[in-house]
Scaffold this motif. Sequence first.
Motif, PDB file in Angstrom:
ATOM      1  N   GLY A  87      82.338  34.099 -26.494  1.00 56.26           N
ATOM      2  CA  GLY A  87      82.677  34.497 -25.132  1.00 56.26           C
ATOM      3  C   GLY A  87      81.498  34.556 -24.192  1.00 56.26           C
ATOM      4  N   ILE A  88      80.324  34.821 -24.726  1.00 52.40           N
ATOM      5  CA  ILE A  88      79.135  34.985 -23.896  1.00 52.40           C
ATOM      6  C   ILE A  88      78.032  34.080 -24.433  1.00 52.40           C
ATOM      7  CG2 ILE A  88      77.413  36.632 -23.070  1.00 52.40           C
ATOM      8  CD1 ILE A  88      79.484  38.830 -23.593  1.00 52.40           C
ATOM      9  N   LEU A  89      77.364  33.391 -23.560  1.00 50.68           N
ATOM     10  CA  LEU A  89      76.222  32.545 -23.915  1.00 50.68           C
ATOM     11  C   LEU A  89      76.561  31.458 -24.924  1.00 50.68           C
ATOM     12  CD1 LEU A  89      73.435  35.273 -24.227  1.00 50.68           C
ATOM     13  CD2 LEU A  89      73.881  33.782 -22.287  1.00 50.68           C
ATOM     14  N   GLY A  90      77.753  30.927 -24.861  1.00 48.79           N
ATOM     15  CA  GLY A  90      78.089  29.821 -25.750  1.00 48.79           C
ATOM     16  C   GLY A  90      78.352  30.279 -27.160  1.00 48.79           C
ATOM     17  N   ALA A  91      77.465  29.951 -28.067  1.00 49.00           N
ATOM     18  CA  ALA A  91      77.696  30.242 -29.473  1.00 49.00           C
ATOM     19  C   ALA A  91      76.508  30.974 -30.081  1.00 49.00           C
ATOM     20  CB  ALA A  91      77.967  28.940 -30.221  1.00 49.00           C
ATOM     21  N   ASN A  92      76.164  32.113 -29.527  1.00 49.93           N
ATOM     22  CA  ASN A  92      75.014  32.871 -30.000  1.00 49.93           C
ATOM     23  C   ASN A  92      75.443  33.860 -31.079  1.00 49.93           C
ATOM     24  OD1 ASN A  92      72.715  34.350 -30.352  1.00 49.93           O
ATOM     25  ND2 ASN A  92      72.563  35.067 -28.258  1.00 49.93           N
ATOM     26  N   PRO A  93      75.191  33.566 -32.344  1.00 48.02           N
ATOM     27  CA  PRO A  93      75.623  34.482 -33.401  1.00 48.02           C
ATOM     28  C   PRO A  93      74.816  35.780 -33.456  1.00 48.02           C
ATOM     29  CG  PRO A  93      74.435  32.626 -34.343  1.00 48.02           C
ATOM     30  CD  PRO A  93      74.580  32.353 -32.879  1.00 48.02           C
ATOM     31  N   MET A  94      73.604  35.775 -32.910  1.00 50.63           N
ATOM     32  CA  MET A  94      72.780  36.983 -32.979  1.00 50.63           C
ATOM     33  C   MET A  94      73.355  38.130 -32.151  1.00 50.63           C
ATOM     34  SD  MET A  94      70.583  36.442 -35.212  1.00 50.63           S
ATOM     35  CE  MET A  94      69.524  37.847 -35.053  1.00 50.63           C
ATOM     36  N   GLY A 101      76.456  45.118 -36.099  1.00 51.11           N
ATOM     37  CA  GLY A 101      75.763  45.611 -37.283  1.00 51.11           C
ATOM     38  C   GLY A 101      76.191  44.896 -38.549  1.00 51.11           C
ATOM     39  N   ILE A 102      76.404  43.578 -38.453  1.00 47.26           N
ATOM     40  CA  ILE A 102      76.816  42.797 -39.620  1.00 47.26           C
ATOM     41  C   ILE A 102      75.772  41.722 -39.886  1.00 47.26           C
ATOM     42  CG2 ILE A 102      79.281  43.213 -39.319  1.00 47.26           C
ATOM     43  CD1 ILE A 102      79.528  40.527 -37.934  1.00 47.26           C
ATOM     44  N   GLY A 103      75.855  41.102 -41.037  1.00 42.57           N
ATOM     45  CA  GLY A 103      74.911  40.063 -41.405  1.00 42.57           C
ATOM     46  C   GLY A 103      75.132  38.775 -40.619  1.00 42.57           C
ATOM     47  N   PHE A 104      74.082  37.988 -40.534  1.00 41.54           N
ATOM     48  CA  PHE A 104      74.111  36.733 -39.789  1.00 41.54           C
ATOM     49  C   PHE A 104      75.185  35.789 -40.336  1.00 41.54           C
ATOM     50  CE2 PHE A 104      72.378  32.502 -38.757  1.00 41.54           C
ATOM     51  CZ  PHE A 104      72.219  32.649 -37.391  1.00 41.54           C
ATOM     52  N   GLY A 105      75.249  35.645 -41.647  1.00 41.42           N
ATOM     53  CA  GLY A 105      76.241  34.762 -42.269  1.00 41.42           C
ATOM     54  C   GLY A 105      77.663  35.272 -42.114  1.00 41.42           C
ATOM     55  N   THR A 106      77.819  36.579 -42.015  1.00 41.93           N
ATOM     56  CA  THR A 106      79.144  37.169 -41.845  1.00 41.93           C
ATOM     57  C   THR A 106      79.761  36.765 -40.516  1.00 41.93           C
ATOM     58  OG1 THR A 106      78.391  39.025 -43.173  1.00 41.93           O
ATOM     59  CG2 THR A 106      80.415  39.344 -41.950  1.00 41.93           C
ATOM     60  N   VAL A 107      78.927  36.590 -39.495  1.00 42.31           N
ATOM     61  CA  VAL A 107      79.430  36.148 -38.185  1.00 42.31           C
ATOM     62  C   VAL A 107      80.135  34.804 -38.338  1.00 42.31           C
ATOM     63  CG1 VAL A 107      78.764  35.446 -35.858  1.00 42.31           C
ATOM     64  CG2 VAL A 107      77.664  37.410 -36.921  1.00 42.31           C
ATOM     65  N   PHE A 108      79.510  33.887 -39.064  1.00 49.48           N
ATOM     66  CA  PHE A 108      80.102  32.565 -39.255  1.00 49.48           C
ATOM     67  C   PHE A 108      81.393  32.636 -40.059  1.00 49.48           C
ATOM     68  CE2 PHE A 108      75.636  31.823 -38.428  1.00 49.48           C
ATOM     69  CZ  PHE A 108      75.694  30.825 -37.462  1.00 49.48           C
ATOM     70  N   LEU A 109      81.407  33.494 -41.064  1.00 44.88           N
ATOM     71  CA  LEU A 109      82.606  33.675 -41.882  1.00 44.88           C
ATOM     72  C   LEU A 109      83.772  34.186 -41.041  1.00 44.88           C
ATOM     73  CD1 LEU A 109      83.935  33.806 -44.727  1.00 44.88           C
ATOM     74  CD2 LEU A 109      83.071  36.146 -44.856  1.00 44.88           C
ATOM     75  N   TYR A 110      83.532  35.237 -40.245  1.00 43.86           N
ATOM     76  CA  TYR A 110      84.589  35.802 -39.399  1.00 43.86           C
ATOM     77  C   TYR A 110      85.065  34.783 -38.361  1.00 43.86           C
ATOM     78  CZ  TYR A 110      83.508  40.487 -41.233  1.00 43.86           C
ATOM     79  OH  TYR A 110      83.315  41.579 -42.032  1.00 43.86           O
ATOM     80  N   CYS A 111      84.133  34.087 -37.754  1.00 41.32           N
ATOM     81  CA  CYS A 111      84.504  33.104 -36.724  1.00 41.32           C
ATOM     82  C   CYS A 111      85.324  31.967 -37.328  1.00 41.32           C
ATOM     83  CB  CYS A 111      83.264  32.558 -36.025  1.00 41.32           C
ATOM     84  SG  CYS A 111      82.468  33.779 -34.958  1.00 41.32           S
ATOM     85  N   ARG A 112      84.952  31.519 -38.515  1.00 41.54           N
ATOM     86  CA  ARG A 112      85.708  30.446 -39.174  1.00 41.54           C
ATOM     87  C   ARG A 112      87.138  30.900 -39.460  1.00 41.54           C
ATOM     88  NH1 ARG A 112      81.861  28.710 -42.362  1.00 41.54           N
ATOM     89  NH2 ARG A 112      82.189  30.321 -43.929  1.00 41.54           N
ATOM     90  N   ARG A 113      87.301  32.143 -39.915  1.00 39.09           N
ATOM     91  CA  ARG A 113      88.645  32.674 -40.178  1.00 39.09           C
ATOM     92  C   ARG A 113      89.478  32.750 -38.892  1.00 39.09           C
ATOM     93  NH1 ARG A 113      86.808  37.685 -43.667  1.00 39.09           N
ATOM     94  NH2 ARG A 113      86.480  36.649 -45.650  1.00 39.09           N
TER      95      ARG A 113
END
Length: 160
Positions: A87-94, A101-113
């Motif tokens: 929603g903000i700044l394109g695709a900034n997982p940080m 307060g979640i891990g970097f890889g968890t962001v990708f997992l949640y987004c994929r789901r």
Amino acid sequence: MGLYVLSGLLSPLILRGPYNQWQKCNEFFELSLSWPDRDFRHEYRMGRTTFDRLVHMLEKNPIFESTGTKPQRPVCFQLACFLLRYGILGANPMQATHKLGIGFGTVFLYCRRVVRALRELGLKVVRWGNEERHQEIARAQWLLFYVPEEISCIKCSSHR
């Protein structure tokens, strides 16, 4: 002297530190649920009512059911992660990593789901309509974007 030894002499001693060196805020999401709609919309790019409706529709998807020993986070949390990332700044997982307060890889997992669930939901909900609806849309587009021939045939030679 080999290149490996030489690179070790020239570069400073690098020790790997512990992961997650910044302090995580685990209350951000819970606090954001109590924000006024204006603030919620600013952060997640959708109103709270729409967010809740979407969560209700996504909860039915089996992709959010845990198949392992650890339970998944609630669908509302995973959707919030997706909205913070895209929603903000394109695709900034940080951004999602730090705020939730979640891990970097968890962001990708949640987004994929969430993307998969949204796509499957879209295949069920979005329809092209029948032939009558197609004609109605075509007429509306023609009226909206029609340019008369007299205007569209401008002499290019007069614009030097």
